[in-house]
Design a protein around this motif. Sequence first.
Motif, PDB file in Angstrom:
ATOM      1  N   ARG A  86       0.825  -1.215   0.000  1.00 56.27           N
ATOM      2  CA  ARG A  86       0.000   0.000   0.000  1.00 56.27           C
ATOM      3  C   ARG A  86       0.855   1.259   0.000  1.00 56.27           C
ATOM      4  O   ARG A  86       0.516   2.256  -0.626  1.00 56.27           O
ATOM      5  CB  ARG A  86      -0.916   0.014   1.225  1.00 56.27           C
ATOM      6  CG  ARG A  86      -2.066  -0.953   1.138  1.00 56.27           C
ATOM      7  CD  ARG A  86      -3.008  -0.908   2.351  1.00 56.27           C
ATOM      8  NE  ARG A  86      -3.236   0.410   2.864  1.00 56.27           N
ATOM      9  CZ  ARG A  86      -2.947   0.787   4.122  1.00 56.27           C
ATOM     10  NH1 ARG A  86      -2.430  -0.058   4.976  1.00 56.27           N
ATOM     11  NH2 ARG A  86      -3.183   2.030   4.522  1.00 56.27           N
ATOM     12  N   ARG A  87       1.973   1.209   0.740  1.00 53.06           N
ATOM     13  CA  ARG A  87       2.824   2.384   0.908  1.00 53.06           C
ATOM     14  C   ARG A  87       4.250   2.178   0.419  1.00 53.06           C
ATOM     15  O   ARG A  87       5.042   3.116   0.448  1.00 53.06           O
ATOM     16  CB  ARG A  87       2.865   2.783   2.389  1.00 53.06           C
ATOM     17  CG  ARG A  87       1.530   3.178   2.934  1.00 53.06           C
ATOM     18  CD  ARG A  87       1.623   3.505   4.391  1.00 53.06           C
ATOM     19  NE  ARG A  87       0.330   3.957   4.864  1.00 53.06           N
ATOM     20  CZ  ARG A  87       0.057   4.206   6.110  1.00 53.06           C
ATOM     21  NH1 ARG A  87       0.983   4.052   7.039  1.00 53.06           N
ATOM     22  NH2 ARG A  87      -1.136   4.615   6.454  1.00 53.06           N
ATOM     23  N   SER A  88       4.567   0.978   0.015  1.00 56.24           N
ATOM     24  CA  SER A  88       5.943   0.706  -0.393  1.00 56.24           C
ATOM     25  C   SER A  88       5.988  -0.246  -1.572  1.00 56.24           C
ATOM     26  O   SER A  88       5.016  -0.938  -1.880  1.00 56.24           O
ATOM     27  CB  SER A  88       6.742   0.116   0.781  1.00 56.24           C
ATOM     28  OG  SER A  88       6.231  -1.159   1.129  1.00 56.24           O
ATOM     29  N   VAL A  89       7.150  -0.254  -2.210  1.00 55.18           N
ATOM     30  CA  VAL A  89       7.383  -1.130  -3.350  1.00 55.18           C
ATOM     31  C   VAL A  89       8.812  -1.663  -3.258  1.00 55.18           C
ATOM     32  O   VAL A  89       9.719  -0.950  -2.838  1.00 55.18           O
ATOM     33  CB  VAL A  89       7.147  -0.384  -4.694  1.00 55.18           C
ATOM     34  CG1 VAL A  89       8.043   0.841  -4.821  1.00 55.18           C
ATOM     35  CG2 VAL A  89       7.342  -1.316  -5.883  1.00 55.18           C
ATOM     36  N   ARG A  90       8.965  -2.926  -3.641  1.00 57.77           N
ATOM     37  CA  ARG A  90      10.300  -3.540  -3.712  1.00 57.77           C
ATOM     38  C   ARG A  90      10.621  -3.779  -5.179  1.00 57.77           C
ATOM     39  O   ARG A  90      10.003  -4.608  -5.838  1.00 57.77           O
ATOM     40  CB  ARG A  90      10.347  -4.861  -2.958  1.00 57.77           C
ATOM     41  CG  ARG A  90      11.712  -5.506  -2.965  1.00 57.77           C
ATOM     42  CD  ARG A  90      11.653  -6.833  -2.180  1.00 57.77           C
ATOM     43  NE  ARG A  90      12.948  -7.384  -1.951  1.00 57.77           N
ATOM     44  CZ  ARG A  90      13.562  -8.251  -2.761  1.00 57.77           C
ATOM     45  NH1 ARG A  90      12.970  -8.642  -3.877  1.00 57.77           N
ATOM     46  NH2 ARG A  90      14.746  -8.714  -2.457  1.00 57.77           N
ATOM     47  N   TYR A  91      11.551  -2.975  -5.691  1.00 60.11           N
ATOM     48  CA  TYR A  91      12.014  -3.124  -7.062  1.00 60.11           C
ATOM     49  C   TYR A  91      13.106  -4.194  -7.088  1.00 60.11           C
ATOM     50  O   TYR A  91      13.876  -4.320  -6.135  1.00 60.11           O
ATOM     51  CB  TYR A  91      12.643  -1.830  -7.581  1.00 60.11           C
ATOM     52  CG  TYR A  91      11.788  -0.611  -7.456  1.00 60.11           C
ATOM     53  CD1 TYR A  91      10.830  -0.295  -8.416  1.00 60.11           C
ATOM     54  CD2 TYR A  91      11.951   0.261  -6.378  1.00 60.11           C
ATOM     55  CE1 TYR A  91      10.066   0.854  -8.308  1.00 60.11           C
ATOM     56  CE2 TYR A  91      11.181   1.407  -6.262  1.00 60.11           C
ATOM     57  CZ  TYR A  91      10.248   1.696  -7.219  1.00 60.11           C
ATOM     58  OH  TYR A  91       9.492   2.827  -7.115  1.00 60.11           O
ATOM     59  N   GLU A  92      13.199  -4.889  -8.198  1.00 58.73           N
ATOM     60  CA  GLU A  92      14.305  -5.806  -8.438  1.00 58.73           C
ATOM     61  C   GLU A  92      14.990  -5.338  -9.713  1.00 58.73           C
ATOM     62  O   GLU A  92      14.320  -5.040 -10.710  1.00 58.73           O
ATOM     63  CB  GLU A  92      13.800  -7.238  -8.535  1.00 58.73           C
ATOM     64  CG  GLU A  92      13.177  -7.689  -7.218  1.00 58.73           C
ATOM     65  CD  GLU A  92      12.465  -9.020  -7.301  1.00 58.73           C
ATOM     66  OE1 GLU A  92      12.279  -9.552  -8.418  1.00 58.73           O
ATOM     67  OE2 GLU A  92      12.061  -9.521  -6.232  1.00 58.73           O
ATOM     68  N   ILE A  93      16.303  -5.236  -9.653  1.00 57.42           N
ATOM     69  CA  ILE A  93      17.076  -4.659 -10.744  1.00 57.42           C
ATOM     70  C   ILE A  93      18.137  -5.643 -11.199  1.00 57.42           C
ATOM     71  O   ILE A  93      18.777  -6.298 -10.371  1.00 57.42           O
ATOM     72  CB  ILE A  93      17.752  -3.336 -10.295  1.00 57.42           C
ATOM     73  CG1 ILE A  93      16.715  -2.330  -9.771  1.00 57.42           C
ATOM     74  CG2 ILE A  93      18.537  -2.714 -11.443  1.00 57.42           C
ATOM     75  CD1 ILE A  93      16.660  -2.253  -8.285  1.00 57.42           C
ATOM     76  N   GLY A  94      18.333  -5.715 -12.504  1.00 56.58           N
ATOM     77  CA  GLY A  94      19.442  -6.466 -13.089  1.00 56.58           C
ATOM     78  C   GLY A  94      20.238  -5.517 -13.969  1.00 56.58           C
ATOM     79  O   GLY A  94      19.652  -4.786 -14.777  1.00 56.58           O
ATOM     80  N   PRO A 121       4.460   8.565   5.976  1.00 54.93           N
ATOM     81  CA  PRO A 121       4.099   7.555   4.968  1.00 54.93           C
ATOM     82  C   PRO A 121       2.661   7.721   4.481  1.00 54.93           C
ATOM     83  O   PRO A 121       1.758   8.028   5.270  1.00 54.93           O
ATOM     84  CB  PRO A 121       4.271   6.234   5.715  1.00 54.93           C
ATOM     85  CG  PRO A 121       5.260   6.540   6.796  1.00 54.93           C
ATOM     86  CD  PRO A 121       4.949   7.955   7.215  1.00 54.93           C
ATOM     87  N   VAL A 122       2.475   7.538   3.172  1.00 57.53           N
ATOM     88  CA  VAL A 122       1.156   7.638   2.540  1.00 57.53           C
ATOM     89  C   VAL A 122       0.994   6.499   1.547  1.00 57.53           C
ATOM     90  O   VAL A 122       1.962   5.852   1.158  1.00 57.53           O
ATOM     91  CB  VAL A 122       0.968   8.995   1.810  1.00 57.53           C
ATOM     92  CG1 VAL A 122       1.000  10.154   2.783  1.00 57.53           C
ATOM     93  CG2 VAL A 122       1.992   9.177   0.708  1.00 57.53           C
ATOM     94  N   GLU A 123      -0.245   6.295   1.120  1.00 52.07           N
ATOM     95  CA  GLU A 123      -0.488   5.288   0.090  1.00 52.07           C
ATOM     96  C   GLU A 123       0.132   5.740  -1.224  1.00 52.07           C
ATOM     97  O   GLU A 123       0.209   6.936  -1.512  1.00 52.07           O
ATOM     98  CB  GLU A 123      -1.984   5.036  -0.071  1.00 52.07           C
ATOM     99  CG  GLU A 123      -2.562   4.300   1.122  1.00 52.07           C
ATOM    100  CD  GLU A 123      -3.901   3.654   0.850  1.00 52.07           C
ATOM    101  OE1 GLU A 123      -4.273   3.476  -0.337  1.00 52.07           O
ATOM    102  OE2 GLU A 123      -4.568   3.315   1.834  1.00 52.07           O
ATOM    103  N   ILE A 124       0.553   4.768  -2.006  1.00 50.44           N
ATOM    104  CA  ILE A 124       1.147   5.058  -3.311  1.00 50.44           C
ATOM    105  C   ILE A 124       0.082   5.720  -4.189  1.00 50.44           C
ATOM    106  O   ILE A 124      -1.018   5.183  -4.335  1.00 50.44           O
ATOM    107  CB  ILE A 124       1.675   3.772  -3.975  1.00 50.44           C
ATOM    108  CG1 ILE A 124       2.758   3.134  -3.102  1.00 50.44           C
ATOM    109  CG2 ILE A 124       2.197   4.057  -5.378  1.00 50.44           C
ATOM    110  CD1 ILE A 124       3.172   1.733  -3.543  1.00 50.44           C
TER     111      ILE A 124
END
Length: 137
Positions: A86-94, A121-124
């Motif tokens: 809701r408030r965060s994202v986990r990016y994966e990078i190559g 913190p807030v919602e995306i």
Amino acid sequence: MRQEYKHFLTIPTRWMDNDLYGHVNNVIYYSYFDTVINAYLIAEGGLDIHDGKVIGVCAESFCSFKASFAFPEPVEAGLRVGHLGRRSVRYEIGLFKAGLETPAATGHFVHVFVQREGMTPVEIPADIRSALEALKV
């Protein structure tokens, strides 16, 4: 592998990226992570880095090195979303060398979205969430 990433950005290495050992210094890889993520958010999610009320701040980052880059070699940065909350994202990078299918480095980067004023913190935001949904694996 290259096909596991949904978005790519070619990032030129710079003369100053090289260290005394003749390859791109490890700390610069995190800069490449930041660049592919924020370029995507600006172009596809409408992130306003100058005046937007909501920004993403890095809460965690990690990099695993497998091969080095050196100036003037381009970096092909692949991006995907491994987790969208809701408030965060986990990016994966190559980070890939031109024409190779296996990455020279892999890592992750967690953004927590906050109000610029007060850093609460807030919602995306909807536009950013929509852009991130397109990268989910």
